[in-house]
Design an enzyme around this catalytic site. Structure first.
Site, mmCIF file in Angstrom:
data_model
loop_
_atom_site.group_PDB
_atom_site.id
_atom_site.type_symbol
_atom_site.label_atom_id
_atom_site.label_comp_id
_atom_site.label_asym_id
_atom_site.label_seq_id
_atom_site.Cartn_x
_atom_site.Cartn_y
_atom_site.Cartn_z
ATOM 1 N N SER A 197 0.836 -1.200 0.000
ATOM 2 C CA SER A 197 0.000 0.000 0.000
ATOM 3 C C SER A 197 0.873 1.253 0.000
ATOM 4 O O SER A 197 1.662 1.443 -0.925
ATOM 5 C CB SER A 197 -0.956 -0.041 1.196
ATOM 6 O OG SER A 197 -1.872 1.029 1.147
ATOM 7 N N THR A 198 0.760 2.101 1.042
ATOM 8 C CA THR A 198 1.522 3.359 1.085
ATOM 9 C C THR A 198 3.020 3.085 0.975
ATOM 10 O O THR A 198 3.561 2.281 1.724
ATOM 11 C CB THR A 198 1.239 4.119 2.393
ATOM 12 O OG1 THR A 198 -0.167 4.241 2.555
ATOM 13 C CG2 THR A 198 1.872 5.496 2.365
ATOM 14 N N HIS A 224 -2.784 -0.890 -3.323
ATOM 15 C CA HIS A 224 -3.923 0.007 -3.115
ATOM 16 C C HIS A 224 -3.739 1.248 -3.980
ATOM 17 O O HIS A 224 -2.787 1.997 -3.795
ATOM 18 C CB HIS A 224 -4.026 0.404 -1.644
ATOM 19 C CG HIS A 224 -4.281 -0.747 -0.720
ATOM 20 N ND1 HIS A 224 -3.914 -0.737 0.600
ATOM 21 C CD2 HIS A 224 -4.874 -1.947 -0.938
ATOM 22 C CE1 HIS A 224 -4.272 -1.877 1.168
ATOM 23 N NE2 HIS A 224 -4.841 -2.636 0.254
ATOM 24 N N MET A 317 -0.059 1.212 5.351
ATOM 25 C CA MET A 317 -0.736 1.519 6.600
ATOM 26 C C MET A 317 -1.876 0.537 6.833
ATOM 27 O O MET A 317 -2.490 0.034 5.895
ATOM 28 C CB MET A 317 -1.296 2.933 6.557
ATOM 29 C CG MET A 317 -2.062 3.316 7.801
ATOM 30 S SD MET A 317 -2.292 5.074 7.950
ATOM 31 C CE MET A 317 -0.650 5.582 8.376
ATOM 32 N N ASP A 320 -4.308 -4.656 6.202
ATOM 33 C CA ASP A 320 -4.764 -5.460 5.064
ATOM 34 C C ASP A 320 -3.700 -6.479 4.671
ATOM 35 O O ASP A 320 -2.526 -6.136 4.504
ATOM 36 C CB ASP A 320 -5.091 -4.563 3.867
ATOM 37 C CG ASP A 320 -5.678 -5.344 2.699
ATOM 38 O OD1 ASP A 320 -6.383 -6.339 2.947
ATOM 39 O OD2 ASP A 320 -5.424 -4.959 1.545
#
Length: 379
Positions: A197-198, A224, A317, A320
């Site tokens: 993700s991030t 994401h 973050m 998930d």
């Protein structure tokens, strides 16, 4: 405060500069270092305000975002840049060009160039600024606001994802739980699943550029990312990766030497079909707060490939992917997690590690090598 992350806001709209400025000032750990109306003014202000991260609009007069990134590269400026991208038709293509020129990540403006509703992506904005700005400060040997200080400065009524993340980060480190007992011994790796993700756009560029060109195992990825950007993201990765990279489409065959990237706002699952496997896309509800969700991908890979899967969880973050990385482990597959030192945000891999679902923690710079070693080892 000396430990706060200084943000340079670069946008030609005074309204956008003010709205983003308010978000930053409302967030413990962040402070507005300066504001600039285009890339030219930003370059003149950088030496004076010495920011830790830059939030950059792409569409500006005199010197736009792409021109700024080219000049930044020419001048050897290494301050991380987070792009503000509109939803214009060519927005995705230009955004990916910005990433290829050294921008770290991007945020989609909710409703075009001037988005009065920018507050709806506040958590995303401040998450990326805290992540990239904090990593830059650490790299330069500067202090960063500790998670406990962030929590102390956050009003009690702020229940955002970012506040929850810092409350988790402020907690005492947790020793990993006992790992799951695998149902069977690991077999030869037939598929690799990555959840990220991030910090992901940068991290995937590093990993994919270093993959072995003779890696014959298919790779499926959940990054994401908003709908409308993943096709161009896949194309940008394809240009630097020795393997073929494409955006996943429903029914795509899972084939050796090819990487499929989940579409924005679509879950990606893997389904066994005859002697092979195919990708399945769906609009089913969000899982772990996301669509696509790494948990959904990992669960399907564990079911379809059991002890022939390798699961990898990287910077991001939240949590998930942390739960169903454990499902891959239980089925007899192999699991890797990115380490804290190299993760922009040590959230997803941290939770997976604390659950006992990570067999081995690996640095970003060693991740491609380790993936290839695990995938090529006969069992």
């Amino acid at each position: 405060m000396a430990d706060e992350i200084g943000v340079l806001i670069v946008d030609d709209s005074a309204l956008m500069r003010n709205l983003i400025g308010h978000m930053i000032e409302d967030t413990p750990g962040l402070v507005v270092a300066e504001k600039a109306m285009n890339g030219h003014f930003a370059l003149t202000k950088i030496p004076r305000c010495n920011p830790d991260v830059i939030v950059l609009d792409l569409e500006m007069p005199e010197m736009n975002g792409i021109e700024f990134l080219k000049e930044r590269k020419k001048q050897g400026i290494d301050i991380p840049v987070v792009i503000l991208s509109s939803i214009a038709a060519k927005g995705a293509e230009i955004t990916m060009e910005a990433l290829s020129l050294g921008a770290s990540d991007f945020i989609q403006k909710p409703s075009g160039s001037i988005s009065e509703d920018i507050h709806v992506v506040k958590d995303t904005v401040v998450t990326k600024l805290l992540g990239y700005g904090g990593a830059y400060r650490k790299q330069k040997g500067r202090k960063v606001l500790a998670p406990s200080e962030y929590v102390a400065k956050t009003p009690a009524d702020k229940k955002s994802d970012i506040a929850i993340h810092f409350k988790l980060a402020a907690a005492e480190p947790v020793a990993p739980a006992a790992p799951p007992v695998p149902t069977r011994k690991p077999g030869n790796t037939e598929i690799i699943a990555i959840g990220i993700s991030t910090g992901g756009p940068d991290a995937l560029r590093v990993v994919f550029a270093d993959l072995d060109k003779d890696l014959k195992v298919p790779i499926v990825v959940v990054q994401h990312m908003p709908a409308g950007f993943t096709m161009e993201f896949a194309k940008s990765l394809d240009r630097i990766c020795p393997l073929a990279v494409k955006e996943a489409e429903d029914g795509d065959v899972i084939m050796p030497g090819r990487i499929l990237i989940a579409q924005g706002n679509k879950h990606l699952e893997v389904e066994k079909k005859g002697t092979g496997a195919v990708a399945r896309l769906s609009d089913t509800p969000l899982v772990s707060g996301h669509r696509p969700s790494a948990d959904v991908l990992f669960a399907s890979v564990a079911m379809a490939f059991q002890n022939h899967a390798l699961g990898v969880i990287m910077t991001g973050m939240g949590r998930d992917g942390a739960q169903h990385l454990g499902t891959i482990y239980k089925e007899g597959g192999m699991t890797l997690g990115q380490d804290e030192a190299s993760a922009v945000v040590y959230g997803m891999p941290r939770v997976a590690y604390e659950y006992g679902h990570v067999m081995e923690q690996v640095s970003l710079n060693n991740m491609a090598k380790r993936i290839c070693e695990v995938a090529k080892t006969p069992r």
